[in-house]
Design a protein around this motif. Structure first.
Motif, short mmCIF file in Angstrom:
data_model
loop_
_atom_site.label_atom_id
_atom_site.label_comp_id
_atom_site.label_asym_id
_atom_site.label_seq_id
_atom_site.Cartn_x
_atom_site.Cartn_y
_atom_site.Cartn_z
N TYR A 16 25.97 20.41 -24.39
CA TYR A 16 26.49 19.84 -25.57
C TYR A 16 25.90 18.36 -25.53
CZ TYR A 16 29.86 23.61 -25.32
OH TYR A 16 30.42 24.90 -25.25
N ARG A 17 25.81 17.75 -26.70
CA ARG A 17 25.91 16.42 -26.78
C ARG A 17 26.88 16.05 -27.70
NH1 ARG A 17 18.93 15.25 -27.73
NH2 ARG A 17 18.66 15.55 -25.64
N TYR A 19 28.13 12.91 -29.85
CA TYR A 19 27.52 11.45 -30.63
C TYR A 19 28.88 10.85 -31.15
CZ TYR A 19 22.93 13.98 -30.90
OH TYR A 19 21.99 14.78 -30.47
N THR A 27 26.67 10.58 -36.43
CA THR A 27 25.60 11.32 -36.74
C THR A 27 24.73 11.63 -35.50
OG1 THR A 27 23.93 9.68 -37.31
CG2 THR A 27 25.21 10.27 -39.10
N GLU A 28 23.50 12.54 -35.52
CA GLU A 28 22.78 12.65 -34.40
C GLU A 28 21.75 11.23 -34.09
OE1 GLU A 28 21.12 16.66 -33.87
OE2 GLU A 28 22.15 17.07 -35.92
N TYR A 32 25.05 8.97 -27.64
CA TYR A 32 25.72 10.23 -27.16
C TYR A 32 25.73 10.46 -25.61
CZ TYR A 32 21.19 11.98 -25.86
OH TYR A 32 19.67 12.08 -25.38
N GLU A 34 25.69 13.57 -22.66
CA GLU A 34 25.41 14.78 -22.47
C GLU A 34 26.40 15.71 -21.78
OE1 GLU A 34 21.21 16.75 -21.19
OE2 GLU A 34 21.30 16.04 -23.48
N VAL A 63 27.13 18.61 -30.69
CA VAL A 63 26.25 19.65 -30.98
C VAL A 63 25.91 20.51 -29.72
CG1 VAL A 63 23.94 19.87 -31.61
CG2 VAL A 63 25.05 18.06 -32.64
N LYS A 71 19.67 24.28 -31.02
CA LYS A 71 20.88 23.59 -31.10
C LYS A 71 21.65 24.01 -32.54
CE LYS A 71 19.12 19.67 -34.01
NZ LYS A 71 18.90 18.18 -34.16
#
Length: 201
Positions: A16-17, A19, A27-28, A32, A34, A63, A71
């Protein structure tokens, strides 16, 4: 923060990431962390390059990725926010350390379990010097938030024996309350002279 994904084993999730953003939905494009262990996993938010102040609203977006790097498309269930907490719970009150005169000592404090975010207690003991996390004191716990102390029995590797306590030694105890985010209270401290008497067989 803990990620809980009950479907990861049927969806091929490998990482997963997470953020994060202060004060607005993440938002991406935001920093973030990991996470490479799928399922239910606690992440260390200190690795994120954001620096919220106490009570700041911090927003998260999660995500998921599979082994081929594909993803997920985030939905409302992949978002969360918290009010950032950097303050410890209330300091334990009423801490006392009493020599019972029979080779035991009792330590206890008032009930702190009504603190809103209290999670547990940790207790340190030392002989001849204040009990702190950095001076070789013996730590016990964590104890549940309704714990209020106990006897320090002599014998069978109990605290007094581990300290090598003898007649006339001053024993020190320090108690910290810890909240669900790992923040510690100010320490409560007490000390008492050990009588050194041996329990009857």
């Amino acid at each position: 923060m803990k990620i809980t994904d009950t479907d990861y084993n049927t969806q091929g999730v490998t990482k997963y990431r997470v953020y994060a953003k202060i004060g607005a939905p993440a938002t991406e494009a935001d920093p973030y962390q990991e996470v490479t262990a799928p399922g239910s996993y606690g992440i260390d938010l200190s690795a994120l390059s954001i620096y919220p102040a106490n009570a700041d609203p911090v927003h998260f977006l999660v995500v998921a990725f599979d082994a081929d790097g594909r993803k997920s498309t985030p939905t409302v269930n992949d978002r969360s926010s918290v009010s950032w907490d950097m303050e410890g719970p209330n300091q334990p009150t009423g801490l006392t350390l009493v020599d019972n005169g029979d080779g035991t000592m009792k330590y206890l404090w008032s009930d702190q379990s009504t603190d809103d975010d209290l999670d547990h207690f940790v207790v340190y003991f030392n002989k001849g010097a204040e009990a702190t996390p950095t001076n070789g004191a013996i730590m016990t716990g964590p104890y549940l938030k309704n714990y209020k102390g106990n006897n320090l029995l002599s014998g069978n590797n109990y605290i007094l024996d581990r300290l090598g306590a003898q007649n006339g030694d001053v024993i020190h105890v320090t108690v910290y309350a810890v909240d669900q985010y790992g923040n510690q209270s100010e320490p409560a401290k007490a000390s008492e002279t050990f009588s050194g008497k041996v329990l009857a067989n």
